[in-house]
Design a protein around this motif. Structure first.
Motif, mmCIF file in Angstrom:
data_model
loop_
_atom_site.group_PDB
_atom_site.id
_atom_site.type_symbol
_atom_site.label_atom_id
_atom_site.label_comp_id
_atom_site.label_asym_id
_atom_site.label_seq_id
_atom_site.Cartn_x
_atom_site.Cartn_y
_atom_site.Cartn_z
ATOM 1 N N PRO A 180 13.538 5.419 0.268
ATOM 2 C CA PRO A 180 13.138 5.327 -1.149
ATOM 3 C C PRO A 180 13.400 3.931 -1.687
ATOM 4 C CG PRO A 180 15.192 6.548 -0.916
ATOM 5 C CD PRO A 180 14.681 6.342 0.478
ATOM 6 N N PRO A 181 12.498 3.396 -2.496
ATOM 7 C CA PRO A 181 12.679 2.034 -3.011
ATOM 8 C C PRO A 181 13.841 1.977 -4.004
ATOM 9 C CG PRO A 181 10.788 3.081 -4.047
ATOM 10 C CD PRO A 181 11.239 4.015 -2.965
ATOM 11 N N SER A 182 14.598 0.882 -3.940
ATOM 12 C CA SER A 182 15.720 0.664 -4.860
ATOM 13 C C SER A 182 15.187 0.038 -6.145
ATOM 14 C CB SER A 182 16.757 -0.254 -4.212
ATOM 15 O OG SER A 182 16.183 -1.527 -3.970
ATOM 16 N N PRO A 183 16.007 0.051 -7.242
ATOM 17 C CA PRO A 183 15.562 -0.625 -8.478
ATOM 18 C C PRO A 183 15.237 -2.098 -8.263
ATOM 19 C CG PRO A 183 17.464 0.774 -8.920
ATOM 20 C CD PRO A 183 17.290 0.767 -7.431
ATOM 21 N N ARG A 184 16.018 -2.777 -7.369
ATOM 22 C CA ARG A 184 15.731 -4.190 -7.094
ATOM 23 C C ARG A 184 14.373 -4.342 -6.422
ATOM 24 N NH1 ARG A 184 18.514 -8.931 -6.482
ATOM 25 N NH2 ARG A 184 17.676 -10.385 -4.940
ATOM 26 N N SER A 185 14.048 -3.418 -5.487
ATOM 27 C CA SER A 185 12.754 -3.480 -4.814
ATOM 28 C C SER A 185 11.614 -3.259 -5.793
ATOM 29 C CB SER A 185 12.706 -2.430 -3.693
ATOM 30 O OG SER A 185 13.684 -2.699 -2.715
ATOM 31 N N ARG A 186 11.819 -2.324 -6.750
ATOM 32 C CA ARG A 186 10.760 -2.085 -7.724
ATOM 33 C C ARG A 186 10.543 -3.320 -8.592
ATOM 34 N NH1 ARG A 186 13.248 3.117 -7.943
ATOM 35 N NH2 ARG A 186 14.482 2.487 -9.769
ATOM 36 N N GLY A 187 11.624 -4.022 -8.947
ATOM 37 C CA GLY A 187 11.470 -5.244 -9.738
ATOM 38 C C GLY A 187 10.733 -6.332 -8.972
ATOM 39 N N MET A 188 11.061 -6.490 -7.670
ATOM 40 C CA MET A 188 10.364 -7.478 -6.853
ATOM 41 C C MET A 188 8.890 -7.120 -6.698
ATOM 42 S SD MET A 188 13.169 -8.228 -3.847
ATOM 43 C CE MET A 188 12.054 -9.346 -3.025
ATOM 44 N N LEU A 189 8.605 -5.798 -6.583
ATOM 45 C CA LEU A 189 7.218 -5.374 -6.455
ATOM 46 C C LEU A 189 6.422 -5.697 -7.711
ATOM 47 C CD1 LEU A 189 5.072 -3.926 -4.770
ATOM 48 C CD2 LEU A 189 5.869 -1.761 -5.758
ATOM 49 N N ALA A 190 7.035 -5.457 -8.885
ATOM 50 C CA ALA A 190 6.341 -5.754 -10.140
ATOM 51 C C ALA A 190 6.113 -7.256 -10.290
ATOM 52 C CB ALA A 190 7.148 -5.211 -11.320
ATOM 53 N N GLY A 192 5.925 -9.421 -7.866
ATOM 54 C CA GLY A 192 4.921 -9.833 -6.885
ATOM 55 C C GLY A 192 3.511 -9.506 -7.328
ATOM 56 N N ALA A 193 3.335 -8.302 -7.911
ATOM 57 C CA ALA A 193 2.005 -7.931 -8.393
ATOM 58 C C ALA A 193 1.540 -8.857 -9.518
ATOM 59 C CB ALA A 193 2.017 -6.478 -8.871
ATOM 60 N N THR A 194 2.478 -9.242 -10.410
ATOM 61 C CA THR A 194 2.118 -10.172 -11.493
ATOM 62 C C THR A 194 1.722 -11.528 -10.946
ATOM 63 O OG1 THR A 194 3.667 -9.024 -12.963
ATOM 64 C CG2 THR A 194 2.928 -11.215 -13.634
ATOM 65 N N SER A 195 2.503 -12.027 -9.970
ATOM 66 C CA SER A 195 2.169 -13.328 -9.371
ATOM 67 C C SER A 195 0.815 -13.286 -8.686
ATOM 68 C CB SER A 195 3.261 -13.730 -8.366
ATOM 69 O OG SER A 195 4.499 -13.922 -9.013
ATOM 70 N N LEU A 196 0.521 -12.190 -8.003
ATOM 71 C CA LEU A 196 -0.782 -12.063 -7.352
ATOM 72 C C LEU A 196 -1.913 -12.057 -8.369
ATOM 73 C CD1 LEU A 196 -0.064 -9.443 -4.538
ATOM 74 C CD2 LEU A 196 -0.718 -11.831 -4.235
ATOM 75 N N ALA A 197 -1.723 -11.362 -9.487
ATOM 76 C CA ALA A 197 -2.785 -11.294 -10.490
ATOM 77 C C ALA A 197 -3.034 -12.666 -11.119
ATOM 78 C CB ALA A 197 -2.422 -10.276 -11.573
ATOM 79 N N VAL A 198 -1.940 -13.353 -11.511
ATOM 80 C CA VAL A 198 -2.104 -14.677 -12.138
ATOM 81 C C VAL A 198 -2.674 -15.674 -11.128
ATOM 82 C CG1 VAL A 198 -0.890 -16.579 -13.261
ATOM 83 C CG2 VAL A 198 -0.273 -14.215 -13.796
ATOM 84 N N GLY A 199 -2.164 -15.635 -9.891
ATOM 85 C CA GLY A 199 -2.682 -16.552 -8.873
ATOM 86 C C GLY A 199 -4.145 -16.330 -8.582
ATOM 87 N N SER A 200 -4.570 -15.043 -8.526
ATOM 88 C CA SER A 200 -5.988 -14.760 -8.296
ATOM 89 C C SER A 200 -6.848 -15.271 -9.440
ATOM 90 C CB SER A 200 -6.188 -13.257 -8.114
ATOM 91 O OG SER A 200 -5.446 -12.779 -7.010
ATOM 92 N N GLY A 261 -2.799 -20.907 -5.446
ATOM 93 C CA GLY A 261 -2.370 -20.624 -4.074
ATOM 94 C C GLY A 261 -0.876 -20.388 -3.978
ATOM 95 N N ALA A 262 -0.058 -21.197 -4.711
ATOM 96 C CA ALA A 262 1.389 -21.012 -4.683
ATOM 97 C C ALA A 262 1.781 -19.656 -5.262
ATOM 98 C CB ALA A 262 2.067 -22.143 -5.458
ATOM 99 N N LEU A 263 1.131 -19.249 -6.368
ATOM 100 C CA LEU A 263 1.453 -17.951 -6.975
ATOM 101 C C LEU A 263 1.043 -16.787 -6.073
ATOM 102 C CD1 LEU A 263 0.560 -18.589 -10.723
ATOM 103 C CD2 LEU A 263 2.825 -18.185 -9.752
ATOM 104 N N VAL A 264 -0.109 -16.919 -5.410
ATOM 105 C CA VAL A 264 -0.536 -15.846 -4.496
ATOM 106 C C VAL A 264 0.444 -15.709 -3.342
ATOM 107 C CG1 VAL A 264 -2.308 -15.215 -2.837
ATOM 108 C CG2 VAL A 264 -2.966 -15.913 -5.116
ATOM 109 N N LEU A 265 0.870 -16.850 -2.774
ATOM 110 C CA LEU A 265 1.846 -16.789 -1.687
ATOM 111 C C LEU A 265 3.180 -16.218 -2.168
ATOM 112 C CD1 LEU A 265 1.190 -20.200 0.100
ATOM 113 C CD2 LEU A 265 0.573 -17.927 0.895
ATOM 114 N N THR A 266 3.597 -16.602 -3.384
ATOM 115 C CA THR A 266 4.835 -16.040 -3.932
ATOM 116 C C THR A 266 4.712 -14.531 -4.105
ATOM 117 O OG1 THR A 266 5.262 -18.116 -5.085
ATOM 118 C CG2 THR A 266 6.454 -16.181 -5.863
ATOM 119 N N GLY A 267 3.574 -14.082 -4.652
ATOM 120 C CA GLY A 267 3.378 -12.643 -4.833
ATOM 121 C C GLY A 267 3.397 -11.884 -3.526
ATOM 122 N N ILE A 268 2.769 -12.469 -2.492
ATOM 123 C CA ILE A 268 2.787 -11.803 -1.173
ATOM 124 C C ILE A 268 4.211 -11.692 -0.653
ATOM 125 C CG2 ILE A 268 2.048 -12.052 1.228
ATOM 126 C CD1 ILE A 268 -0.507 -13.323 0.198
#
Length: 300
Positions: A180-190, A192-200, A261-268
């Protein structure tokens, strides 16, 4: 082979008196080039191919702008090439094939410098096809005694290496049980998703800037092609404006491309790090002199 090339030379000489095939794109000539081209046609009909080549070459050099005179230069260049091939067929000397190859390379290099690497170069496939053809003629040429100039050596064909077929036996691995994902993992996932959206989104802006830059340069090329002589003040102002727009879009494309590109890589990296349970993962973009990328720190 001699009959075919001689027929092509004659057909090209007679076609000089014909009007352009497309009336909406007339050939632009200088008066000197037009006169020299007609003189070359007269020498070609008299089968004085050396004098014809010299006249065509002078006509080619009398049109120094590869963009404005590209159709007329291409026309004259075909006559230059045909004259040299006729000289080779008449004398059997390989130096004329060497000269054909040299002027083909010079012609292509001038077009690439004038139009730029990111533009569609007129008749580039045809030029490369003629280069391949003259290379084949040079390899097929039988050198005369003492003749060494521009004769390409024939390379014997070597048998292809035998292929070794390796058959792999599939091994069934045990399926991992997801934690099960931890609270820290959920924060990193959120994050990462934001970085991917802005980078795209930034990469989308980069794509738009590149398209706008290409459109500006297309407009500049059309403006130059439509001019019969030096640009008037209004046309020159439009040309300067198009150049500024192209430069601004080029700068915007670089800036948004690096940032996106930097934001997409950070999000990944963040999304990938959020899936580890017993790992601590940190990711950050790095932009410095000679280095642009993503740094990942993972603790096991």
């Amino acid at each position: 082979m001699r009959t075919v090339r001689f027929s092509l030379t004659c057909a090209l000489a007679f076609a000089l008196a014909a009007p352009p095939a497309r009336a909406e794109e007339p050939m632009t000539w200088t008066p000197e080039a037009l006169e020299l081209n007609a003189r070359g046609a007269e020498f070609g009909q008299a089968q004085d191919y050396a004098a014809a080549y010299e006249a065509y070459y002078a006509a080619y050099k009398a049109m120094p702008d590869p963009i404005r005179y590209h159709r007329a230069r291409d026309w004259v260049f075909g006559s230059m090439r045909s004259s040299l091939l006729s000289l080779y067929e008449t004398t059997g000397e390989a130096k004329y094939l060497c000269q054909v190859r040299r002027i083909l390379l010079e012609h292509l290099e001038e077009l690439m410098i004038a139009f730029g690497e990111d533009a569609e170069i007129p008749d580039e496939p045809g030029i490369r096809r003629r280069l391949q053809q003259v290379d084949e003629d040079m390899r097929a040429h039988v050198p005369k005694p003492g003749e060494k100039e521009c004769v390409l050596p024939t390379t014997p064909r070597t048998p292809a290496p035998k292929q070794v077929v390796i058959r792999t036996v599939p091994v069934k691995l045990p399926q991992p049980v997801p934690a099960p994902p931890s609270p820290r993992s959920r924060g990193m996932l959120a994050a990462g998703a934001t970085s991917l959206a802005v980078g795209s989104a930034l990469l989308g802006v980069m794509t738009y800037a590149l398209v706008a830059r290409r459109a500006a340069y297309e407009g500049l090329r059309a403006l130059d092609a439509a001019a019969e002589g030096p640009l008037d003040p209004l046309a020159q102002a439009n040309a300067d404006a198009l150049r500024r727009v192209g430069q601004i879009n080029y700068t915007a494309a670089i800036a948004t491309g690096i940032s996106g590109g930097a934001l997409v890589l950070t999000g990944i990296g963040l999304v990938a790090g959020s899936r580890g349970r017993a790992r601590r993962t940190a990711a950050a973009p790095v932009v410095s002199s000679g280095l642009t990328g993503l740094v990942l720190h993972t603790q096991f």
